[in-house]
Design a protein around this motif. Structure first.
Motif, PDB file in Angstrom:
ATOM      1  N   ALA A  11       2.859   3.131   2.962  1.00  0.00           N
ATOM      2  CA  ALA A  11       2.737   2.323   4.180  1.00  0.00           C
ATOM      3  C   ALA A  11       1.203   2.317   3.475  1.00  0.00           C
ATOM      4  O   ALA A  11       0.694   2.910   2.600  1.00  0.00           O
ATOM      5  CB  ALA A  11       2.686   3.035   5.368  1.00  0.00           C
ATOM      6  N   PHE A  12       0.556   1.017   3.979  1.00  0.00           N
ATOM      7  CA  PHE A  12      -0.968   0.585   3.490  1.00  0.00           C
ATOM      8  C   PHE A  12      -1.923  -0.016   4.997  1.00  0.00           C
ATOM      9  O   PHE A  12      -1.095  -0.931   5.295  1.00  0.00           O
ATOM     10  CB  PHE A  12      -0.988  -0.314   2.226  1.00  0.00           C
ATOM     11  CG  PHE A  12      -0.518  -0.236   1.082  1.00  0.00           C
ATOM     12  CD1 PHE A  12      -1.429   0.817   0.233  1.00  0.00           C
ATOM     13  CD2 PHE A  12       1.207   0.137   0.299  1.00  0.00           C
ATOM     14  CE1 PHE A  12      -0.969   0.695  -1.330  1.00  0.00           C
ATOM     15  CE2 PHE A  12       1.516   0.665  -0.678  1.00  0.00           C
ATOM     16  CZ  PHE A  12       0.790   1.142  -1.312  1.00  0.00           C
ATOM     17  N   LEU A  13      -2.896   0.086   4.688  1.00  0.00           N
ATOM     18  CA  LEU A  13      -3.538  -0.465   5.474  1.00  0.00           C
ATOM     19  C   LEU A  13      -3.747  -2.013   5.621  1.00  0.00           C
ATOM     20  O   LEU A  13      -4.505  -3.152   5.868  1.00  0.00           O
ATOM     21  CB  LEU A  13      -5.347  -0.127   6.249  1.00  0.00           C
ATOM     22  CG  LEU A  13      -5.061   1.136   7.019  1.00  0.00           C
ATOM     23  CD1 LEU A  13      -5.736   1.794   7.609  1.00  0.00           C
ATOM     24  CD2 LEU A  13      -3.716   1.363   8.247  1.00  0.00           C
ATOM     25  N   VAL A  14      -4.417  -1.876   3.628  1.00  0.00           N
ATOM     26  CA  VAL A  14      -4.946  -3.433   3.411  1.00  0.00           C
ATOM     27  C   VAL A  14      -4.341  -2.884   1.551  1.00  0.00           C
ATOM     28  O   VAL A  14      -4.566  -2.726   0.462  1.00  0.00           O
ATOM     29  CB  VAL A  14      -6.338  -3.192   2.295  1.00  0.00           C
ATOM     30  CG1 VAL A  14      -7.149  -4.553   1.676  1.00  0.00           C
ATOM     31  CG2 VAL A  14      -7.315  -3.238   4.231  1.00  0.00           C
ATOM     32  N   ASP A  15      -3.881  -3.783   1.512  1.00  0.00           N
ATOM     33  CA  ASP A  15      -3.075  -4.582  -0.004  1.00  0.00           C
ATOM     34  C   ASP A  15      -4.158  -4.321  -1.430  1.00  0.00           C
ATOM     35  O   ASP A  15      -4.905  -4.508  -0.990  1.00  0.00           O
ATOM     36  CB  ASP A  15      -1.983  -5.736   0.173  1.00  0.00           C
ATOM     37  CG  ASP A  15      -0.908  -5.515  -1.019  1.00  0.00           C
ATOM     38  OD1 ASP A  15      -0.650  -4.826  -1.545  1.00  0.00           O
ATOM     39  OD2 ASP A  15      -0.554  -6.582  -1.050  1.00  0.00           O
ATOM     40  N   GLY A  16      -3.522  -3.346  -2.316  1.00  0.00           N
ATOM     41  CA  GLY A  16      -4.391  -3.505  -3.236  1.00  0.00           C
ATOM     42  C   GLY A  16      -5.809  -2.165  -3.384  1.00  0.00           C
ATOM     43  O   GLY A  16      -6.267  -1.734  -4.002  1.00  0.00           O
ATOM     44  N   LYS A  17      -5.199  -1.151  -1.762  1.00  0.00           N
ATOM     45  CA  LYS A  17      -5.924  -0.409  -2.088  1.00  0.00           C
ATOM     46  C   LYS A  17      -4.911   0.948  -2.207  1.00  0.00           C
ATOM     47  O   LYS A  17      -3.900   0.591  -2.399  1.00  0.00           O
ATOM     48  CB  LYS A  17      -5.934  -0.091  -0.234  1.00  0.00           C
ATOM     49  CG  LYS A  17      -7.630  -1.306   0.155  1.00  0.00           C
ATOM     50  CD  LYS A  17      -8.796  -1.084  -1.036  1.00  0.00           C
ATOM     51  CE  LYS A  17      -9.850  -1.639  -0.793  1.00  0.00           C
ATOM     52  NZ  LYS A  17     -10.944  -1.454  -1.709  1.00  0.00           N
ATOM     53  N   ASP A  18      -5.173   1.872  -1.998  1.00  0.00           N
ATOM     54  CA  ASP A  18      -4.344   3.106  -1.824  1.00  0.00           C
ATOM     55  C   ASP A  18      -3.658   3.215  -0.848  1.00  0.00           C
ATOM     56  O   ASP A  18      -3.995   2.892   0.423  1.00  0.00           O
ATOM     57  CB  ASP A  18      -5.697   4.988  -1.804  1.00  0.00           C
ATOM     58  CG  ASP A  18      -6.129   4.584  -3.187  1.00  0.00           C
ATOM     59  OD1 ASP A  18      -5.716   4.377  -3.879  1.00  0.00           O
ATOM     60  OD2 ASP A  18      -6.968   5.808  -3.422  1.00  0.00           O
ATOM     61  N   GLY A  19      -2.305   4.094  -0.711  1.00  0.00           N
ATOM     62  CA  GLY A  19      -0.943   4.195   0.373  1.00  0.00           C
ATOM     63  C   GLY A  19      -1.814   5.075   0.437  1.00  0.00           C
ATOM     64  O   GLY A  19      -2.740   5.802   0.355  1.00  0.00           O
TER      65      GLY A  19
END
Length: 84
Positions: A11-19
């Motif tokens: 799960a992510f809040l922003v694609d390309g950031k840490d899970g």
């Protein structure tokens, strides 16, 4: 959404950031997401923005404040000498 959600997806809040967690359970109306250092949280399907490449992108505006607080501490137990 372009992909079916499965147990084990991140799960992510922003694609390309840490899970921020891992999907532990999937139901027709919700997901159970495990957040390190905080446990499991039930997230409504309405909070899912997109699914692709085994990633579940969430809408922060539809997430519980307790969940948002927990994900703010997801990496607290990591040894900064090993992260990089």
């Amino acid at each position: 959404m372009t992909e079916h959600i499965e147990v084990g997806f991140m799960a992510f809040l922003v694609d390309g950031k840490d899970g921020i967690g891992a999907v532990r359970e999937v139901t027709p109306t919700s997901l159970v997401i495990y957040v390190e250092n905080a446990g499991e949280f039930v997230i409504p399907r309405s909070a899912v923005k997109d699914v692709h490449s085994e990633k579940v992108l969430l809408r922060p505006s539809l997430l519980d404040k307790r969940f948002l607080k927990a994900i703010g501490h997801v990496h607290d137990s990591e040894d900064p000498k090993l992260v990089g």
